[in-house]
Design an enzyme around this catalytic site. Structure first.
Site, PDB file in Angstrom:
ATOM      1  N   LYS A 133       0.891  -1.171   0.000  1.00  0.00           N
ATOM      2  CA  LYS A 133       0.000   0.000   0.000  1.00  0.00           C
ATOM      3  C   LYS A 133       0.921   1.210   0.000  1.00  0.00           C
ATOM      4  O   LYS A 133       1.146   1.846   1.030  1.00  0.00           O
ATOM      5  CB  LYS A 133      -0.920  -0.041   1.211  1.00  0.00           C
ATOM      6  CG  LYS A 133      -2.127   0.872   1.092  1.00  0.00           C
ATOM      7  CD  LYS A 133      -3.113   0.591   2.241  1.00  0.00           C
ATOM      8  CE  LYS A 133      -4.178   1.653   2.287  1.00  0.00           C
ATOM      9  NZ  LYS A 133      -5.055   1.643   1.093  1.00  0.00           N
TER      10      LYS A 133
HETATM   11  C1  LIG Z   1      -6.262   0.674  -4.278  1.00  0.00           C
HETATM   12  C2  LIG Z   1      -7.016   0.040  -3.150  1.00  0.00           C
HETATM   13  N1  LIG Z   1      -7.554  -1.197  -3.358  1.00  0.00           N
HETATM   14  C3  LIG Z   1      -8.258  -1.807  -2.371  1.00  0.00           C
HETATM   15  C4  LIG Z   1      -8.448  -1.205  -1.157  1.00  0.00           C
HETATM   16  C5  LIG Z   1      -9.212  -1.979  -0.089  1.00  0.00           C
HETATM   17  O1  LIG Z   1      -8.281  -2.436   0.878  1.00  0.00           O
HETATM   18  P1  LIG Z   1      -8.757  -2.658   2.390  1.00  0.00           P
HETATM   19  O2  LIG Z   1      -9.000  -1.313   2.995  1.00  0.00           O
HETATM   20  O3  LIG Z   1      -7.625  -3.389   3.044  1.00  0.00           O
HETATM   21  O4  LIG Z   1     -10.010  -3.483   2.336  1.00  0.00           O
HETATM   22  C6  LIG Z   1      -7.918   0.072  -0.894  1.00  0.00           C
HETATM   23  C7  LIG Z   1      -8.132   0.740   0.442  1.00  0.00           C
HETATM   24  N2  LIG Z   1      -8.289   2.156   0.317  1.00  0.00           N
HETATM   25  C8  LIG Z   1      -7.976   2.898   1.519  1.00  0.00           C
HETATM   26  C9  LIG Z   1      -7.660   4.330   1.196  1.00  0.00           C
HETATM   27  C10 LIG Z   1      -8.853   5.230   1.002  1.00  0.00           C
HETATM   28  C11 LIG Z   1      -8.388   6.669   0.838  1.00  0.00           C
HETATM   29  O5  LIG Z   1      -9.109   7.442   0.171  1.00  0.00           O
HETATM   30  O6  LIG Z   1      -7.312   7.011   1.355  1.00  0.00           O
HETATM   31  C12 LIG Z   1      -9.076   2.716   2.557  1.00  0.00           C
HETATM   32  O7  LIG Z   1     -10.158   2.204   2.213  1.00  0.00           O
HETATM   33  O8  LIG Z   1      -8.803   3.055   3.727  1.00  0.00           O
HETATM   34  C13 LIG Z   1      -7.174   0.689  -1.903  1.00  0.00           C
HETATM   35  O9  LIG Z   1      -6.622   1.906  -1.726  1.00  0.00           O
END
Ligand SMILES: Cc1[nH+]cc(COP(=O)(O)O)c(CN[C@@H](CCC(=O)O)C(=O)O)c1O
Length: 309
Positions: free
Chosen positions: A158
């Site tokens: 991430k």
């Molecule tokens: C690209 C991406 N793909 C999938 C996910 C889902 O991952 P998870 O949260 O582990 O289920 C997130 C989380 N996106 C984060 C960032 C949001 C933001 O605007 O900053 C979040 O949901 O916290 C992503 O950024």
């Protein structure tokens, strides 16, 4: 957001929000090598609890490892920091943002010799894609930007730098009047949203892109795997084409911020079948309801996923 009150955990200390600053010559600010997490805490009957704290903290350390960054704290210290920030700011439910970055000792592409820093902030954050979006579903556009190739950027990290792609895709979609973007991978298969994983449902089976399409290995995605098993729903990870989304029965995004957000339309094509076209589908509603039961502490089977602060 720099004018708020409250405390931020920064390199081992709780500092005033307004004092949590870094130098403009910080390496990550120039070159984008850093990692972060998005974590939520929810108000449960037992008190405020952080959802899947261990998994999020492990992913932060794995992201740092992929980026060749050594976080100068233990995993337990970072977990305790997240709990402290929620407690110190007296937040009943909130969104937490841990971030690790490379300091300002020197610039130049190589960060060798620079200090690695860590901070944790937390704030109240409601429905990421809107309350109406949670209920009725959102409008999504297939992005003209391609999702990362898995050997151009490290998609299981991430990483801060991965999000310029997300920013551009989201801005293009919202400039065009949509709520969010859906990105395809370099081969044209569906990858994920700008900040979310994607699920589609067809004939009662739940599908999600396998991670070779460059999507982040989402913790909410994993939570949905458990929910599908509990609900007796078959779940398949596979390559998904954009037109498979057009003809699906239901679709939804998942993420810590997005939680479970139904998708009612892709590229101006309303999703769903005759009796519920263009709105949250019945299986999506079941999954969404099960998700909120879990994160709000109403499902004792997953009590171990909730870390009281
Ligand atoms: C690209 C991406 N793909 C999938 C996910 C889902 O991952 P998870 O949260 O582990 O289920 C997130 C989380 N996106 C984060 C960032 C949001 C933001 O605007 O900053 C979040 O949901 O916290 C992503 O950024």
């Amino acid at each position: 957001m720099d004018d708020r009150d409250g405390k931020i955990w920064m390199d081992g200390q709780l500092v005033d929000w307004r004092d949590a600053k870094i130098h403009v010559l910080s390496h990550t600010l120039h070159y984008g090598c850093g990692a972060f997490e998005g974590v939520r805490a929810y108000k449960t009957p037992q008190g405020t609890a952080i959802f899947r704290l261990r998994e999020h903290t492990e992913r932060l350390f794995n992201s740092a490892k992929i980026l060749r960054m050594k976080i100068p704290f233990t995993l337990e210290q970072v977990e305790d920091a997240q709990k402290a920030v929620v407690r110190e700011n007296a937040l009943e439910s909130c969104y937490l943002r841990p971030l690790t970055w490379i300091g300002s000792e020197k610039l130049g592409v190589s960060p060798k010799g620079n200090r690695i820093h860590l901070m944790v902030a937390a704030w109240s954050w409601g429905a990421y894609l809107g309350e109406e979006g949670l209920k009725r579903g959102i409008r999504v556009k297939t992005s003209s930007y391609t999702r990362h190739h898995v050997n151009i950027t490290m998609t299981q990290a991430k990483a801060v730098s991965n999000y310029t792609n997300s920013i551009l895709a989201n801005m293009e979609a919202t400039d065009d009047g949509y709520d969010e973007a859906l990105l395809l991978d370099a081969s044209g298969f569906v990858s994920e949203g700008a900040g979310e994983n994607l699920f589609v449902i067809k004939n009662g089976v739940v599908y999600t892109p396998d991670l070779s399409a460059g999507a982040l290995n989402g913790i909410t995605r994993n939570t949905i795997f458990h929910i599908c098993q509990d609900l007796g729903l078959k779940l398949v990870e596979k390559r998904i084409t954009r037109d498979e989304v057009y003809i699906c029965d239901e679709a939804f995004f998942t993420g810590t911020a997005a939680e479970v957000t139904p998708i009612r339309e892709l590229d101006r094509i309303e999703l769903g079948t005759a009796d519920y076209v263009g709105r949250r589908g019945p299986i999506t509603e079941q999954i969404q309801s099960a998700f909120f039961d879990i994160v709000n502490g109403r499902n004792p089977k997953y009590a171990h996923w909730l870390s009281l602060v």
